[in-house]
Design an enzyme around this catalytic site. Structure first.
Site, PDB file in Angstrom:
ATOM      1  CD  GLU A  17      -2.514  -1.446   2.592  1.00 30.61           C
ATOM      2  OE1 GLU A  17      -3.600  -2.039   2.621  1.00 30.61           O
ATOM      3  OE2 GLU A  17      -1.933  -1.027   3.614  1.00 30.61           O
ATOM      4  N   GLY A  83     -11.642  -5.648   3.307  1.00 33.37           N
ATOM      5  CA  GLY A  83     -12.574  -6.688   2.907  1.00 33.37           C
ATOM      6  C   GLY A  83     -13.968  -6.102   2.735  1.00 33.37           C
ATOM      7  CG  MET A 200      -7.463  -5.912  10.429  1.00 33.87           C
ATOM      8  SD  MET A 200      -6.250  -7.257  10.210  1.00 33.87           S
ATOM      9  CE  MET A 200      -5.768  -7.572  11.906  1.00 33.87           C
ATOM     10  CD  GLU A 201      -4.711  -1.773   9.485  1.00 32.99           C
ATOM     11  OE1 GLU A 201      -4.192  -2.886   9.720  1.00 32.99           O
ATOM     12  OE2 GLU A 201      -5.468  -1.569   8.503  1.00 32.99           O
ATOM     13  CG  ASP A 224     -10.615  -9.768   1.362  1.00 29.42           C
ATOM     14  OD1 ASP A 224     -11.555  -9.912   2.162  1.00 29.42           O
ATOM     15  OD2 ASP A 224      -9.561  -9.142   1.638  1.00 29.42           O
TER      16      ASP A 224
END
Length: 257
Positions: A17, A83, A200-201, A224
Site C-alpha cells: 500500500e 474486505g 484493521m486500522e 476481498d
C-alpha cells in the site's frame, strides 16, 4: 521537504500500500521514526508524510500519534485495502469512510457484542455514540469527489464474470483486530452495523484524530469480500487493487487543503 503548510499524514498498514503511494511522490526524503521508515515529499503539490504502520489497531494508532506529533500534521489519512461486507460491492471497488467503528470494542455477551465508544467508560448518554463521523461539510465534498473518480478495470483474470466497472462511494468502514475469513461473520457485521467494508486500522486512527482534533479520512479499495474465500491469493489481489486506493487518495487530498 519543501516548506509550506502543515503536511497530511498518510498511514498504510502494508508495504504494498505504501509503495503504491511512494511511486507518485516527488521531492522525496526518507527518515526513520522509532524503527519505522517515513517518506516525506509532495503528492500532486501537497506536502505529505507517508508511513507503513504495520497491521492492527495498536500499530496504526501509535503511528498516527507519532506522525501528528513529530510533523505537526493537519490531518490523518489511512489508505489501503479492505474486505467487502456489502454484497452489492465487488473486488476493486473503493469505499471512502463517512463513519468508522471499532467492531470489536464493547460489552461481549453470550449472544452478541454491544459496541461502545472506544476510550471512554461505557456509561451515560454517549455509551451508544460509538461511531467516529466525518464533519457533514467534508462528507458533502468527498461525496462529490467520489462521483468524479473513474478507476480502470481490473485485470481480466481477477475480475468476476460480468462484473461492471469499479465504483467509488462513501460508506461505513469497520475496524477490528481480526482478519475476517467467514461468510457468517461477514453477513453479521454488514447487518448489525450497516457497513460496507472491514479492515484493521482506520477506526483506531479516527480515535487518535478525535483526541487531537484532526480530521481523519479512510480510503479503502476492496481486495476481498471478507467471506470464506477471503484468504485465497490475498497478496496477488492486494498488489492489483492497492493502486486504486492511491488513485482515490490523490483526489481526496484536494478536499483536505
Amino acid at each position: 521537504m519543501p516548506t509550506s503548510a502543515a503536511p497530511l499524514a498518510v498511514i498504510c498498514a502494508m508495504a504494498e500500500e505504501e509503495a503504491a503511494l511512494a511511486e507518485l511522490m516527488v521531492h522525496v526524503e526518507t527518515r526513520m521514526l522509532l524503527g519505522r521508515r517515513v517518506v516525506l515529499g509532495q503528492l500532486d503539490g501537497h506536502d505529505v508524510v507517508v508511513s507503513e504502520s504495520g497491521v492492527g489497531k495498536v500499530a496504526s494508532a501509535v503511528t498516527a500519534a507519532l506522525l501528528a506529533h513529530e510533523f505537526g500534521c493537519r490531518g490523518l489519512v489511512v489508505s489501503g485495502v479492505a474486505g467487502g461486507l456489502d454484497p452489492a460491492l465487488h473486488i476493486g471497488d473503493t469505499v471512502i469512510a463517512h463513519s468508522l467503528v471499532q467492531h470489536d470494542y464493547g460489552h461481549l455477551q453470550d449472544a452478541a457484542m454491544i459496541p461502545f465508544r472506544p476510550g471512554v467508560p461505557p456509561l451515560g448518554e454517549h455509551r451508544r455514540d460509538y461511531a467516529f463521523e466525518l464533519a457533514p461539510d467534508l462528507i458533502d465534498r468527498l461525496t462529490r469527489a467520489a462521483a468524479e473518480i473513474d478507476l480502470p478495470d481490473l485485470p481480466a483474470d481477477l475480475a468476476a464474470p460480468g462484473e461492471r466497472r469499479r465504483r467509488v462511494l462513501m460508506g461505513r468502514i469497520l475496524s477490528g483486530d481480526q482478519f475476517i475469513n467467514s461468510e457468517v461473520v461477514r453477513r453479521r457485521l454488514h447487518t448489525e452495523f450497516g457497513a460496507q467494508a472491514v479492515e484493521m486500522e482506520g477506526a483506531a486512527v479516527a480515535q487518535v484524530g478525535a483526541l487531537l482534533g484532526l480530521p481523519v479520512v479512510v480510503v479503502r479499495c476492496l481486495s476481498d469480500l471478507a467471506g470464506a474465500d477471503s484468504h485465497l491469493d490475498f497478496p496477488r489481489f492486494v498488489a492489483a487493487v492497492a493502486p486504486g486506493a492511491a488513485t482515490v487518495l490523490r483526489r481526496v487530498i484536494r478536499e483536505l487543503w
